[in-house]
Scaffold this active site. Structure first.
Site, PDB file in Angstrom:
ATOM      1  N   ASP A 116       0.893  -1.152   0.000  1.00  0.00           N
ATOM      2  CA  ASP A 116       0.000   0.000   0.000  1.00  0.00           C
ATOM      3  C   ASP A 116       0.935   1.206   0.000  1.00  0.00           C
ATOM      4  O   ASP A 116       1.635   1.439   0.984  1.00  0.00           O
ATOM      5  CB  ASP A 116      -0.869  -0.002   1.263  1.00  0.00           C
ATOM      6  CG  ASP A 116      -1.846   1.155   1.262  1.00  0.00           C
ATOM      7  OD1 ASP A 116      -1.429   2.281   0.939  1.00  0.00           O
ATOM      8  OD2 ASP A 116      -3.019   0.943   1.594  1.00  0.00           O
ATOM      9  N   HIS A 117       0.948   1.942  -1.095  1.00  0.00           N
ATOM     10  CA  HIS A 117       2.004   2.948  -1.221  1.00  0.00           C
ATOM     11  C   HIS A 117       1.896   4.047  -0.161  1.00  0.00           C
ATOM     12  O   HIS A 117       2.843   4.780   0.068  1.00  0.00           O
ATOM     13  CB  HIS A 117       2.063   3.519  -2.644  1.00  0.00           C
ATOM     14  CG  HIS A 117       1.012   4.544  -2.944  1.00  0.00           C
ATOM     15  ND1 HIS A 117      -0.266   4.225  -3.306  1.00  0.00           N
ATOM     16  CD2 HIS A 117       1.057   5.895  -2.921  1.00  0.00           C
ATOM     17  CE1 HIS A 117      -0.957   5.328  -3.513  1.00  0.00           C
ATOM     18  NE2 HIS A 117      -0.178   6.367  -3.284  1.00  0.00           N
ATOM     19  N   HIS A 130      -5.812   2.898   1.784  1.00  0.00           N
ATOM     20  CA  HIS A 130      -5.061   4.073   2.236  1.00  0.00           C
ATOM     21  C   HIS A 130      -5.651   4.709   3.504  1.00  0.00           C
ATOM     22  O   HIS A 130      -4.943   4.982   4.468  1.00  0.00           O
ATOM     23  CB  HIS A 130      -5.007   5.126   1.131  1.00  0.00           C
ATOM     24  CG  HIS A 130      -4.484   4.609  -0.170  1.00  0.00           C
ATOM     25  ND1 HIS A 130      -3.522   3.640  -0.249  1.00  0.00           N
ATOM     26  CD2 HIS A 130      -4.797   4.924  -1.457  1.00  0.00           C
ATOM     27  CE1 HIS A 130      -3.255   3.379  -1.526  1.00  0.00           C
ATOM     28  NE2 HIS A 130      -4.024   4.149  -2.275  1.00  0.00           N
TER      29      HIS A 130
HETATM   30  C1  BG6 Z   1      -4.229   5.225  -5.668  1.00  0.00           C
HETATM   31  C2  BG6 Z   1      -5.624   5.398  -6.189  1.00  0.00           C
HETATM   32  O1  BG6 Z   1      -4.119   4.034  -4.935  1.00  0.00           O
HETATM   33  O2  BG6 Z   1      -3.903   6.325  -4.827  1.00  0.00           O
HETATM   34  C3  BG6 Z   1      -5.737   6.694  -6.967  1.00  0.00           C
HETATM   35  O3  BG6 Z   1      -5.962   4.299  -7.035  1.00  0.00           O
HETATM   36  C4  BG6 Z   1      -5.287   7.849  -6.104  1.00  0.00           C
HETATM   37  O4  BG6 Z   1      -7.063   6.899  -7.425  1.00  0.00           O
HETATM   38  C5  BG6 Z   1      -3.922   7.572  -5.498  1.00  0.00           C
HETATM   39  O5  BG6 Z   1      -5.219   8.998  -6.928  1.00  0.00           O
HETATM   40  C6  BG6 Z   1      -3.564   8.635  -4.467  1.00  0.00           C
HETATM   41  O6  BG6 Z   1      -2.237   8.477  -4.110  1.00  0.00           O
HETATM   42  P1  BG6 Z   1      -1.388   9.725  -3.597  1.00  0.00           P
HETATM   43  O7  BG6 Z   1      -0.080   9.145  -3.183  1.00  0.00           O
HETATM   44  O8  BG6 Z   1      -1.305  10.671  -4.750  1.00  0.00           O
HETATM   45  O9  BG6 Z   1      -2.172  10.301  -2.454  1.00  0.00           O
END
Ligand code: BG6
Length: 525
Positions: free
Chosen positions: A191-192, A254
């Site tokens: 989960d990034h 997230h």
């Molecule tokens: C992704 C979603 O996991 O996370 C996207 O699929 C979203 O829709 C993105 O834009 C948001 O990531 P960050 O790091 O830009 O907050």
């Protein structure tokens, strides 16, 4: 120190990284730039190689060349050419279909050859940067070719990108499929959000500061707000988004990472399972949602035309690959209750959406009001409450607001801010957010990866919402203008409880520097 913890051994073990879907965006935007950064910081093992696997027509030479041209566009810092050249010599490409057994034989040969050339001791990890429908077939094929077998002290791991299923049942099925071939220890569900420094810092902030933890509970906290607001629309992902929507796309993954980091009990150590047990407990403690709760406490929205950053933008229904009468939500706001000793009675309000007024991800801890006693006979009518804001992005830091006397002969109070800004204190880090996660996988530390039970517990919370929303399709979409803060019902959700969302971007700072004008009430007199 915990044995094998990456912080006790900064350079990861020799290994090969195999990227499935290597010609896609993720490889050039994030993965290779992250490997360059790791290499530049001396954190990549010398005995290391990359094997890209995809259906596109490249050879090792043309694949290296393509990456060489693309990477400089995406590397967050100036790319050190020497670093890239040395990495590039260790990149290989195998062309093949994700279901083609013959191609997997070629992949195996390439891995064995690279293992000999680069001395990677039989260690390997597979990164599945592919559409979710390929997760199970790829893992099956890897199993059939014995590529996931761990023998002679070597290891084999698989990193799976989100989404892990699209509801509770499919998440269980995916876990089941993966566990037919791999042990849970070999599965790294990425989960990034957990690669973000500021997210990792939530735990450090809570558990390394003695002044914080005693206040972090129902006795002092009135409520918690978690916001992940984006200004972008669905970009080129309309087709995917139509099947997902904001709830599936952002919440069980997230937002629940932010929620569990905020609400978890202190683990007894940073050992992966100790930490993840505590996170899982939070998810299990979320009060199950009845259909009435869903109708009352969950808000969905979809953006219509509007203005974002001064630009007129289209509504969701006019985006490419989106149905003109789509009922997919691009915004959600939820109120959740955590039924445990620490948080009983403290609502957690979550919201996320596309095409909102400002890009911001933050966690707000709103403290309870102090007794009014001292100011009873003054002109002060209202007492504002302390608020701690953990800024995840794009601002990265922490601010604490507290009341202070406005200089002058009449008693006036203002809210002032104490700010910690990551960039100012530590300098700017040029990171893609994937460095830490890749290194942890190479080092065998799954702390920042999701375990099967956590994924299922997250979907378990969400499933009643999916059920009610499926049975009662949204009416009145689009219901917020692009560039606003979402549908009015999201404001009502808090107003009903006598609360309001933090008004992001609307704080004012006076000439002396710091007096902020916070909520609707304005400055306190
Ligand atoms: C992704 C979603 O996991 O996370 C996207 O699929 C979203 O829709 C993105 O834009 C948001 O990531 P960050 O790091 O830009 O907050």
């Amino acid at each position: 120190m915990i044995p094998n913890h990456p912080d006790s051994n900064p350079t990861a073990a020799p290994c090969i990284m195999v990227i499935f879907g290597a010609t896609g965006d993720l490889t050039k935007r994030k993965l290779i730039p992250a490997l360059c950064n790791l290499s530049q910081d001396g954190l990549l093992p010398k005995q290391f190689a990359i094997v890209g696997y995809a259906t596109n027509d490249y050879t090792t030479e043309t694949f290296r060349k393509m990456l060489g041209e693309e990477i400089p566009k995406f590397a967050p810092a100036q790319l050190d050419l020497k670093v890239w050249e040395s990495l590039s010599e260790r990149i290989y490409y195998v062309r093949g279909d994700f279901q083609d057994s013959e191609a997997y034989k070629r992949l195996k040969e390439q891995i064995e050859q690279a293992d000999k050339t680069h001395g990677t001791l039989g260690n390997r990890f597979f990164y599945l940067a592919v559409a979710p429908r390929f997760f199970s077939p790829i893992v099956n094929k890897l199993g059939e070719c014995c590529l996931t077998k761990e023998e002679n002290n070597s290891w084999a791991r698989v990193i799976v990108e989100k989404p892990f299923g699209h509801d509770l049942e499919s998440a269980k099925q995916l876990n089941h499929d993966l566990q037919q071939v791999l042990t849970e220890n070999q599965i790294y569900r990425i989960d990034h959000y957990l690669g973000k420094e500021t997210v990792q810092n939530v735990m450090v902030f809570r558990f390394s500061n003695n002044i914080i933890e005693p206040l972090w509970n129902r006795n002092y906290v009135d409520h918690v707000q978690i916001t992940a607001a984006e200004t972008v629309g669905v970009e080129h992902r309309g087709g995917f988004y139509e099947t997902a929507g904001a709830l599936r796309d952002m919440v069980p993954n997230h937002l629940f990472q932010l929620l569990t980091m905020t609400a978890m009990e202190p683990p007894i150590s940073f050992d992966a399972d100790q930490v993840r047990n505590k996170q899982a407990e939070v998810l299990h403690a979320i009060q199950p949602l009845s259909p009435e709760d869903v109708l009352k406490n969950m808000v969905r929205g979809q953006y219509g035309v509007g203005t974002v950053d001064g630009q007129r933008v289209a509504g969701y229904r006019s985006e490419p690959d989106v149905s003109p009468d789509s009922n997919t939500e691009t915004f959600v706001a939820l109120k959740l209750q955590i039924d445990n000793w620490r948080w009983a009675g403290v609502p957690f309000y979550l919201r996320t959406g596309k095409r909102l007024a400002q890009r911001t991800t933050e966690i707000v801890i709103q403290f309870r009001r102090t007794p009014f006693v001292l100011f009873r006979n003054t002109t002060v009518k209202n007492l504002e409450t302390n608020r701690l804001v953990i800024h995840i992005q794009p601002e990265e830091g922490i601010s604490l607001s507290f009341g202070a006397k406005v200089p002058g002969s009449i008693m006036k109070l203002g809210l002032v801010n104490m700010d910690f800004d990551y960039g100012t204190y530590f300098g700017l880090e040029h990171s893609t957010g994937y460095e830490r996660l890749l290194r942890d996988c190479m080092a065998g530390d799954p702390t920042l990866f999701q375990r099967a039970d956590m994924v299922e517990a997250g979907w378990n919370v969400i499933q009643p919402i999916l059920d009610v929303w499926r049975a009662l399709p949204a009416r009145g979409f689009p219901n917020y203008a692009a560039g606003s803060w979402g549908p009015i019902e999201a404001d009502d959700l808090l107003e009903r409880d006598g609360r309001s969302w933090r008004r992001i971007g609307e704080e004012e700072v006076d000439k002396r520097g710091r007096i902020a004008i916070p909520d609707r009430a304005g400055i306190i007199t």
